[in-house]
Design an enzyme around this catalytic site. Structure first.
Site, PDB file in Angstrom:
ATOM      1  N   PRO A 156       0.198  10.058   2.545  1.00 19.51           N
ATOM      2  CA  PRO A 156       0.900  10.381   3.560  1.00 19.51           C
ATOM      3  C   PRO A 156       2.449   9.934   3.524  1.00 19.51           C
ATOM      4  O   PRO A 156       3.234  10.939   3.910  1.00 19.51           O
ATOM      5  CB  PRO A 156       0.147   9.757   4.754  1.00 19.51           C
ATOM      6  CG  PRO A 156      -1.349   9.594   4.247  1.00 19.51           C
ATOM      7  CD  PRO A 156      -1.237   9.146   2.718  1.00 19.51           C
ATOM      8  N   TYR A 157       2.660   8.756   3.260  1.00 17.04           N
ATOM      9  CA  TYR A 157       3.964   8.233   3.424  1.00 17.04           C
ATOM     10  C   TYR A 157       5.010   8.995   2.352  1.00 17.04           C
ATOM     11  O   TYR A 157       6.280   9.167   2.572  1.00 17.04           O
ATOM     12  CB  TYR A 157       3.940   6.767   3.277  1.00 17.04           C
ATOM     13  CG  TYR A 157       5.319   6.164   3.331  1.00 17.04           C
ATOM     14  CD1 TYR A 157       5.986   5.913   4.619  1.00 17.04           C
ATOM     15  CD2 TYR A 157       5.967   5.609   2.092  1.00 17.04           C
ATOM     16  CE1 TYR A 157       7.219   5.392   4.807  1.00 17.04           C
ATOM     17  CE2 TYR A 157       6.935   4.914   2.323  1.00 17.04           C
ATOM     18  CZ  TYR A 157       7.646   4.875   3.752  1.00 17.04           C
ATOM     19  OH  TYR A 157       8.768   4.060   3.723  1.00 17.04           O
TER      20      TYR A 157
END
Length: 249
Positions: A156-157
């Site tokens: 996600p990051y």
């Protein structure tokens, strides 16, 4: 305390500036002669500490609360900065979160939250900056050098920050002819609360050894890179990602 517009000084807005890298950026810009608006999400006490430190460095400074994922909050951040200083020359989007989750359906809520803050927030802040800044303005976003490492759990990051890098390059082209630069700084591992959260001492030690310089970065290392892009020596740098990482990637 209310300050009159300081038209002879430059002014900057830094989001996520109550702690960590954002705080270091705000204080470096204050030391370099900028008045600074300290954008923060929730910790008013930490934000006021940053304001006090910026004022001690000779800057006019204010703290403004806002969620970068919410368009009305972002507009209010910019309104407050321009009202306080009478101008806005530099915008740095440092606000961000980091959660570690595998690419799996069970992690979709964490994914959505990360995208909302790190990518939607960047879209809103960069877009508002594009609408407000004039000739000679500087827009700087924070990305990450972990994109090149593709560590498990960082999906996600990395997805959000890869999107930020794309936005930077597109916006630079959209601002053609206006004399505004748009760049990103992509730190490697930096000794902040955000970095240490959820990591064991062994993991931290391993990550610190990855770069040839064999240490973690410091917030001041990143602030120096941002100050370069915001200052006169960075005037010819545009649509770039500066990987400030000690050779990490």
């Amino acid at each position: 305390m209310t300050y009159l517009p300081a038209t002879s000084r430059r002014a900057a807005l830094v989001t996520g500036a109550s702690r960590g890298i954002g705080r270091a950026i705000a204080l470096r810009l204050a030391a370099d002669g900028f008045d600074v608006a300290i954008g923060y999400a929730g910790n008013a006490a930490r934000a006021e500490e940053t304001v006090a430190a910026a004022r001690a460095a000779g800057a006019h400074a204010i703290a403004v609360q806002g969620d970068v994922a919410q368009a009305p909050d972002v507009a209010r951040l910019f309104d407050a900065a321009q009202q306080a200083f009478g101008r806005l020359d530099v915008v740095v989007n440092s606000a961000g979160i980091m959660t570690l989750n595998p690419v799996a359906p069970a992690g979709v809520e964490a994914f959505d939250q990360t995208i909302a803050t790190n990518l939607r927030g960047a879209f809103l802040v960069l877009g508002e900056a594009a609408a407000r800044l004039g000739q000679g303005g500087r827009i700087i976003a924070l990305s990450t050098s972990v994109i090149a490492r593709a560590f498990p759990g960082y999906g996600p990051y990395i997805a959000a920050k890869a999107g930020v890098e794309g936005l930077v390059r597109v916006l630079a082209n959209e601002l053609r002819g206006r004399g505004i630069t748009v760049n990103a700084v992509a730190p490697g591992p930096v000794a902040t609360d955000l970095f240490f959260d959820g990591k064991s001492e062994e993991q931290v030690a391993q990550l610190a050894k990855l770069a040839p310089l064999e240490r973690l970065g410091t917030p001041d290392d990143i602030a120096g890179a941002v100050a370069f892009l915001a200052g006169p020596d960075g005037a010819w740098v545009n649509a770039q990602v500066l990987r400030a990482n000690g050779g990490y990637a």
